[in-house]
Scaffold this motif. Structure first.
Motif, PDB file in Angstrom:
ATOM      1  N   ALA A  43       0.836  -1.209   0.000  1.00  0.00           N
ATOM      2  CA  ALA A  43       0.000   0.000   0.000  1.00  0.00           C
ATOM      3  C   ALA A  43       0.868   1.256   0.000  1.00  0.00           C
ATOM      4  O   ALA A  43       0.553   2.239  -0.678  1.00  0.00           O
ATOM      5  N   THR A  44       1.954   1.222   0.743  1.00  0.00           N
ATOM      6  CA  THR A  44       2.872   2.358   0.781  1.00  0.00           C
ATOM      7  C   THR A  44       3.582   2.507  -0.556  1.00  0.00           C
ATOM      8  O   THR A  44       3.783   3.621  -1.045  1.00  0.00           O
ATOM      9  N   SER A  85       1.175   4.104  -2.896  1.00  0.00           N
ATOM     10  CA  SER A  85       1.021   5.516  -2.549  1.00  0.00           C
ATOM     11  C   SER A  85       2.212   6.330  -3.066  1.00  0.00           C
ATOM     12  O   SER A  85       2.037   7.407  -3.642  1.00  0.00           O
ATOM     13  N   ARG A  86       3.408   5.810  -2.884  1.00  0.00           N
ATOM     14  CA  ARG A  86       4.604   6.505  -3.358  1.00  0.00           C
ATOM     15  C   ARG A  86       4.619   6.592  -4.885  1.00  0.00           C
ATOM     16  O   ARG A  86       5.018   7.610  -5.444  1.00  0.00           O
ATOM     17  N   GLN A 126       1.956   6.664  -6.874  1.00  0.00           N
ATOM     18  CA  GLN A 126       0.943   7.649  -7.274  1.00  0.00           C
ATOM     19  C   GLN A 126       1.422   9.068  -7.061  1.00  0.00           C
ATOM     20  O   GLN A 126       1.146   9.962  -7.859  1.00  0.00           O
ATOM     21  N   LYS A 127       2.165   9.307  -5.986  1.00  0.00           N
ATOM     22  CA  LYS A 127       2.678  10.649  -5.705  1.00  0.00           C
ATOM     23  C   LYS A 127       3.798  11.026  -6.671  1.00  0.00           C
ATOM     24  O   LYS A 127       4.060  12.213  -6.874  1.00  0.00           O
TER      25      LYS A 127
END
Length: 91
Positions: free
Chosen positions: A80-81, A84-85, A87-88
């Motif tokens: 999940a992290t 998230s990274r 996508q950012k």
């Protein structure tokens, strides 16, 4: 301050300090900048396969920047992290 910037994966070689550096309390190090293979995490690899524009942009980066992005995403323990990274990182 320099030691905070180095990650646990950064290979460093300690050099013998010069008398002047030793007197001033300076530790001289040499960071290993040898060529490394690019290890792309599965999350990034899947995104590159599914998004041709992202793949083109990623391949247009220098090898060092590719390693930087891949390392930043792949260093996260949880998927999940990593997502998230990723996508950012996409503009």
């Amino acid at each position: 301050a320099l030691m905070n910037m180095l990650t646990h994966k950064t290979k460093i070689t300690y050099l013998y300090p010069t008398p002047d550096a030793e007197r001033r309390g300076i530790l001289l190090i040499k960071v290993d900048r040898s060529k490394k293979n690019l290890m792309i995490p599965p999350v990034l690899e899947n995104a590159l396969k599914k998004q041709p524009k992202l793949n083109t942009a990623f391949n247009g980066l220098t090898p060092g920047k590719q390693r930087e992005y891949a390392g930043h995403i792949g260093d996260a323990k949880r998927e999940a992290t990593q997502i998230s990274r990723l996508q950012k990182s996409i503009p």
